[in-house]
Design a protein around this motif. Sequence first.
Motif, PDB file in Angstrom:
ATOM      1  N   LYS A  97      28.694  15.883  31.682  1.00  0.00           N
ATOM      2  CA  LYS A  97      28.175  15.106  30.558  1.00  0.00           C
ATOM      3  C   LYS A  97      26.762  15.613  30.346  1.00  0.00           C
ATOM      4  CE  LYS A  97      30.387  10.591  31.219  1.00  0.00           C
ATOM      5  NZ  LYS A  97      30.459   9.968  29.915  1.00  0.00           N
ATOM      6  N   ARG A 116      29.224   1.872  32.144  1.00  0.00           N
ATOM      7  CA  ARG A 116      30.601   2.293  32.444  1.00  0.00           C
ATOM      8  C   ARG A 116      30.576   3.552  33.308  1.00  0.00           C
ATOM      9  NH1 ARG A 116      34.753   2.961  27.521  1.00  0.00           N
ATOM     10  NH2 ARG A 116      33.524   4.838  27.095  1.00  0.00           N
ATOM     11  N   ILE A 148      24.321  -1.897  26.160  1.00  0.00           N
ATOM     12  CA  ILE A 148      25.636  -1.345  26.517  1.00  0.00           C
ATOM     13  C   ILE A 148      25.533   0.168  26.444  1.00  0.00           C
ATOM     14  CG2 ILE A 148      28.091  -1.260  25.949  1.00  0.00           C
ATOM     15  CD1 ILE A 148      27.783  -3.986  24.585  1.00  0.00           C
ATOM     16  N   GLN A 166      16.459   6.569  27.742  1.00  0.00           N
ATOM     17  CA  GLN A 166      15.101   6.604  27.170  1.00  0.00           C
ATOM     18  C   GLN A 166      14.603   5.206  26.815  1.00  0.00           C
ATOM     19  OE1 GLN A 166      15.301   9.430  23.855  1.00  0.00           O
ATOM     20  NE2 GLN A 166      14.338  10.974  25.138  1.00  0.00           N
ATOM     21  N   CYS A 202      12.150  13.951  22.095  1.00  0.00           N
ATOM     22  CA  CYS A 202      12.896  15.181  22.292  1.00  0.00           C
ATOM     23  C   CYS A 202      12.959  15.511  23.787  1.00  0.00           C
ATOM     24  CB  CYS A 202      12.083  16.267  21.600  1.00  0.00           C
ATOM     25  SG  CYS A 202      13.047  17.605  21.017  1.00  0.00           S
ATOM     26  N   ASP A 203      13.987  16.223  24.217  1.00  0.00           N
ATOM     27  CA  ASP A 203      13.933  16.733  25.588  1.00  0.00           C
ATOM     28  C   ASP A 203      13.951  18.262  25.621  1.00  0.00           C
ATOM     29  OD1 ASP A 203      16.587  17.211  25.233  1.00  0.00           O
ATOM     30  OD2 ASP A 203      17.290  15.767  26.724  1.00  0.00           O
ATOM     31  N   LEU A 258      25.415  14.689  15.661  1.00  0.00           N
ATOM     32  CA  LEU A 258      25.219  13.382  16.293  1.00  0.00           C
ATOM     33  C   LEU A 258      24.630  12.425  15.264  1.00  0.00           C
ATOM     34  CD1 LEU A 258      23.721  14.942  19.534  1.00  0.00           C
ATOM     35  CD2 LEU A 258      25.876  13.696  19.432  1.00  0.00           C
ATOM     36  N   PRO A 285      32.053   0.757  19.594  1.00  0.00           N
ATOM     37  CA  PRO A 285      33.294   0.345  20.254  1.00  0.00           C
ATOM     38  C   PRO A 285      33.791  -0.977  19.652  1.00  0.00           C
ATOM     39  CG  PRO A 285      31.582   0.851  21.867  1.00  0.00           C
ATOM     40  CD  PRO A 285      30.926   0.874  20.537  1.00  0.00           C
ATOM     41  N   SER A 319      21.839   9.233  27.114  1.00  0.00           N
ATOM     42  CA  SER A 319      20.435   9.614  26.883  1.00  0.00           C
ATOM     43  C   SER A 319      19.656   8.547  26.125  1.00  0.00           C
ATOM     44  CB  SER A 319      20.366  10.906  26.068  1.00  0.00           C
ATOM     45  OG  SER A 319      20.916  11.969  26.776  1.00  0.00           O
ATOM     46  N   TRP A 348      31.411  13.209  25.554  1.00  0.00           N
ATOM     47  CA  TRP A 348      31.569  13.250  24.095  1.00  0.00           C
ATOM     48  C   TRP A 348      31.802  14.678  23.606  1.00  0.00           C
ATOM     49  CZ3 TRP A 348      27.925  16.257  21.828  1.00  0.00           C
ATOM     50  CH2 TRP A 348      26.636  16.290  22.340  1.00  0.00           C
ATOM     51  N   TYR A 396      14.633   4.094  18.188  1.00  0.00           N
ATOM     52  CA  TYR A 396      14.592   3.143  19.308  1.00  0.00           C
ATOM     53  C   TYR A 396      13.366   3.424  20.182  1.00  0.00           C
ATOM     54  CZ  TYR A 396      16.744   7.143  21.686  1.00  0.00           C
ATOM     55  OH  TYR A 396      16.997   8.398  22.178  1.00  0.00           O
ATOM     56  N   VAL A 418      30.542  -2.062  34.363  1.00  0.00           N
ATOM     57  CA  VAL A 418      31.676  -2.424  33.495  1.00  0.00           C
ATOM     58  C   VAL A 418      32.793  -1.383  33.578  1.00  0.00           C
ATOM     59  CG1 VAL A 418      30.337  -3.891  31.951  1.00  0.00           C
ATOM     60  CG2 VAL A 418      30.596  -1.474  31.384  1.00  0.00           C
ATOM     61  N   ASN A 471      28.830   5.564  17.028  1.00  0.00           N
ATOM     62  CA  ASN A 471      30.058   5.085  17.660  1.00  0.00           C
ATOM     63  C   ASN A 471      29.907   3.590  17.974  1.00  0.00           C
ATOM     64  OD1 ASN A 471      32.487   4.920  19.176  1.00  0.00           O
ATOM     65  ND2 ASN A 471      31.365   5.338  21.071  1.00  0.00           N
TER      66      ASN A 471
HETATM   67  O1  N01 Z   1      25.300   8.547  23.604  1.00  0.00           O
HETATM   68  P1  N01 Z   1      26.253   8.895  24.854  1.00  0.00           P
HETATM   69  P2  N01 Z   1      23.712   8.696  23.481  1.00  0.00           P
HETATM   70  N1  N01 Z   1      32.267   0.302  26.941  1.00  0.00           N
HETATM   71  O2  N01 Z   1      27.604   9.104  24.279  1.00  0.00           O
HETATM   72  C1  N01 Z   1      28.829   4.046  26.762  1.00  0.00           C
HETATM   73  C2  N01 Z   1      21.592  13.355  22.263  1.00  0.00           C
HETATM   74  N2  N01 Z   1      20.426  12.573  22.624  1.00  0.00           N
HETATM   75  O3  N01 Z   1      23.306   8.162  22.155  1.00  0.00           O
HETATM   76  O4  N01 Z   1      29.914   7.505  29.503  1.00  0.00           O
HETATM   77  C3  N01 Z   1      31.224   0.566  27.732  1.00  0.00           C
HETATM   78  O5  N01 Z   1      25.693   9.927  25.715  1.00  0.00           O
HETATM   79  C4  N01 Z   1      29.166   5.385  27.338  1.00  0.00           C
HETATM   80  O6  N01 Z   1      29.897   5.234  28.521  1.00  0.00           O
HETATM   81  P3  N01 Z   1      30.861   6.454  29.022  1.00  0.00           P
HETATM   82  C5  N01 Z   1      22.142  14.021  23.510  1.00  0.00           C
HETATM   83  O7  N01 Z   1      22.798  15.192  23.163  1.00  0.00           O
HETATM   84  C6  N01 Z   1      19.372  13.207  23.190  1.00  0.00           C
HETATM   85  O8  N01 Z   1      23.039   8.149  24.658  1.00  0.00           O
HETATM   86  O9  N01 Z   1      31.636   6.899  27.804  1.00  0.00           O
HETATM   87  N3  N01 Z   1      30.374   1.592  27.556  1.00  0.00           N
HETATM   88  C7  N01 Z   1      27.772   5.980  27.532  1.00  0.00           C
HETATM   89  O10 N01 Z   1      27.176   5.510  28.696  1.00  0.00           O
HETATM   90  C8  N01 Z   1      23.086  12.957  23.991  1.00  0.00           C
HETATM   91  O11 N01 Z   1      24.027  13.394  24.929  1.00  0.00           O
HETATM   92  C9  N01 Z   1      18.277  12.488  23.598  1.00  0.00           C
HETATM   93  O12 N01 Z   1      31.697   5.840  30.056  1.00  0.00           O
HETATM   94  C10 N01 Z   1      30.608   2.380  26.502  1.00  0.00           C
HETATM   95  C11 N01 Z   1      27.022   5.412  26.331  1.00  0.00           C
HETATM   96  O13 N01 Z   1      27.768   4.289  25.856  1.00  0.00           O
HETATM   97  C12 N01 Z   1      23.696  12.503  22.688  1.00  0.00           C
HETATM   98  O14 N01 Z   1      22.602  12.501  21.769  1.00  0.00           O
HETATM   99  C13 N01 Z   1      18.243  11.125  23.430  1.00  0.00           C
HETATM  100  C14 N01 Z   1      31.663   2.164  25.616  1.00  0.00           C
HETATM  101  C15 N01 Z   1      26.903   6.430  25.211  1.00  0.00           C
HETATM  102  O15 N01 Z   1      26.218   7.543  25.667  1.00  0.00           O
HETATM  103  C16 N01 Z   1      24.323  11.132  22.731  1.00  0.00           C
HETATM  104  O16 N01 Z   1      23.496  10.250  23.484  1.00  0.00           O
HETATM  105  C17 N01 Z   1      19.317  10.502  22.853  1.00  0.00           C
HETATM  106  C18 N01 Z   1      32.520   1.070  25.876  1.00  0.00           C
HETATM  107  N4  N01 Z   1      33.573   0.812  25.085  1.00  0.00           N
HETATM  108  C19 N01 Z   1      20.408  11.230  22.451  1.00  0.00           C
HETATM  109  N5  N01 Z   1      31.628   3.126  24.658  1.00  0.00           N
HETATM  110  C20 N01 Z   1      17.150  13.178  24.243  1.00  0.00           C
HETATM  111  O17 N01 Z   1      16.647  12.751  25.247  1.00  0.00           O
HETATM  112  C21 N01 Z   1      30.581   3.918  24.952  1.00  0.00           C
HETATM  113  N6  N01 Z   1      29.965   3.470  26.062  1.00  0.00           N
HETATM  114  C22 N01 Z   1      16.709  14.403  23.694  1.00  0.00           C
END
Ligand code: N01
Length: 542
Positions: A337, A219, A194, A202, A67-68, A155, A161, A198, A502, A62, A359, A159
């Motif tokens: 978180k 959320r 949605i 980003q 990386c962080d 990871l 929903p 992280s 998570w 995306y 939401v 997921n």
């Molecule tokens: O996933 P997340 P991610 N209705 O689970 C929302 C690594 N990572 O891919 O918080 C509405 O953090 C959910 O809401 P809530 C890193 O370890 C690192 O972003 O459950 N919303 C949340 O806001 C990271 O922690 C980087 O209430 C819904 C979002 O979706 C891990 O991977 C970059 C929903 C999911 O956030 C995961 O990150 C990316 C619903 N039914 C990832 N279901 C770096 O920067 C879910 N959500 C290194």
Amino acid sequence: MQQGADPVRPEESERVDAVDVIVVGAGFAGLYMLHRLREQGASARVFERGSGIGGTWFWNRYPGARCDVESMEYSYQFSEELQQEWEWTERYATQPEILRYAEHVAERFDLMRDIQLETSVVSATWDEAASRWEIRTDRGDRVSARFCVLATGCLSSTNHPAFEGAERFRGDTYHTGRWPHEGVDFTGKRVGVIGTGSSAIQSIPHIAAQAEHLFVFQRTPNYSIPANNHPLDPEFQRRIKAEYPAFRARNRAMPAGLDTHPNDESVLAVSAERREEVFESRWEHGGLPFMGAFNDLGTSHEANELAKDFLHRKIRALVDDPATADLLCPDQEVGCKRICVDTGYFETFNRENVRLVDVRTAPIEEITETGLRTADASYELDAIVYATGFDAMTGAILGIDIRGQGGESLRDAWSAGPRTYLGLQSAGFPNLFTVTGPGSPSVLSNMIPSIEQHVEWIADCIAYLDAHGHESIEAELPAQDAWVDHVNEVASATIYLGCNSWYLGANVPGKPRVFMPYIGFPTYVAKCEEVVSKGYEGFQLT
Ligand code: N01
Ligand code: FAD
């Protein structure tokens, strides 16, 4: 695909009937596992679902993905030549750069000839009489192996929903963890993102800069620290490389195996001026070291409250509209978180074409043909981006139908949450290993050093079994029970249990609420070494 490599394509591959080890997954864990096994003369084969290697960095393309953990730390240390020859270009590497690095490693160590791409492992069954695993894939492969190593990633299982009507949407749908290789052009589009984890944090600034209009459906708000990313100073890189092994050793000894410059002061013991000065300098420095500002942010609610107050003030200073700023201020404790690291995230909400939609108070009720409906409004959209994360830590493992002793299913054994000894093995499943499995520091650490530590432990274990004429190794139930209790006990003395993260499986409806990673790198490494020095204490060798 990297140049010069010679991948095994499924259609070209000969059916392999017997190998020493099957490795599932070709991310950083699977790649290094294969290399180590080969070095010690074991035959190994890797199955990878993707059409390329790199795992996380293959799938998460995306916009803005990076990386962080700083580049000089987020890389392998097992080969001095490798760490000397690779040049990083930025403080925090982008996804394309990390993927190029993974491909370079695969090419350099000639790994592709034992990796079968576009192949998912669907089942693994323990044959008690033969003391071997039988692995089956969606391509019809049937392989018998003495050992099976799950390098399936914490990871990697996305997921989704189950929103009512999701399949009816006529616009484009994306998941950040399965981003199209050709990229996406949002120009002129009304886009809905949605999630605000992280991946969202980003990608949102990039999508906002392109789209005609962006709705962010939030959320739970999250804490995010600016990355303050910059090109890597060649002189800085040269200095680290001049003492790379010592730099690595120092960082491995730090909490989470990461140089967060931990400050051993209690935030509760310092003056208000000192507190502000330290928080401010951490904010300016940027990134994950914010959590190392004081020694009690992760363990004391009172201490954490002060970090929370500082970060709320930062959000309010960055976001012009007070109501939007309020919505962006998280209630949960800082770090409960996973903390995010961003470039221009909060400022994005000052753009005219961006709107934050809460939401939590008005949940998403359905996806319609033309957009999305919440409990109190409808939104017309051309594209929906699911930044909804992962079925973390157990999703990919339980995606495989694994049957151990007596035909017991791992899905049943883990029905109330994962149970492992040291995150390496589960009782009842001999000769089956998990790299960075639940119950190990994994996602609470710099993951490449954690991966290397597990891979080396597993490879050494296999060599030990061979050298001592043992057929199998299996975690003993009492040792596993004690370890699971210990993992929970450590977590209960922290701030980690107080929110829907998570880490606890709380993001996936119906998933048991169990704290899955182990808080305790590097003491965990010492524990693993101690177990070995005591003749694999807590494991049964047969
Ligand atoms: O996933 P997340 P991610 N209705 O689970 C929302 C690594 N990572 O891919 O918080 C509405 O953090 C959910 O809401 P809530 C890193 O370890 C690192 O972003 O459950 N919303 C949340 O806001 C990271 O922690 C980087 O209430 C819904 C979002 O979706 C891990 O991977 C970059 C929903 C999911 O956030 C995961 O990150 C990316 C619903 N039914 C990832 N279901 C770096 O920067 C879910 N959500 C290194
Ligand atoms: P993965 O890279 O997830 O690889 C697992 C592979 O197994 C995948 O390619 C998958 O396709 C394959 N697989 C799974 N099941 C099967 C099956 N049944 N059959 C065949 N193949 C299968 N960690 C950090 O330490 N620092 C960071 O800054 C950081 N940033 C991240 C950013 C993002 C966007 C994400 C999602 C994660 C990030 N992580 C970070 C965590 C990251 O996952 C690890 O650092 C590391 O890349 C994991 O490597 P792995 O090999 O264990 O798993």
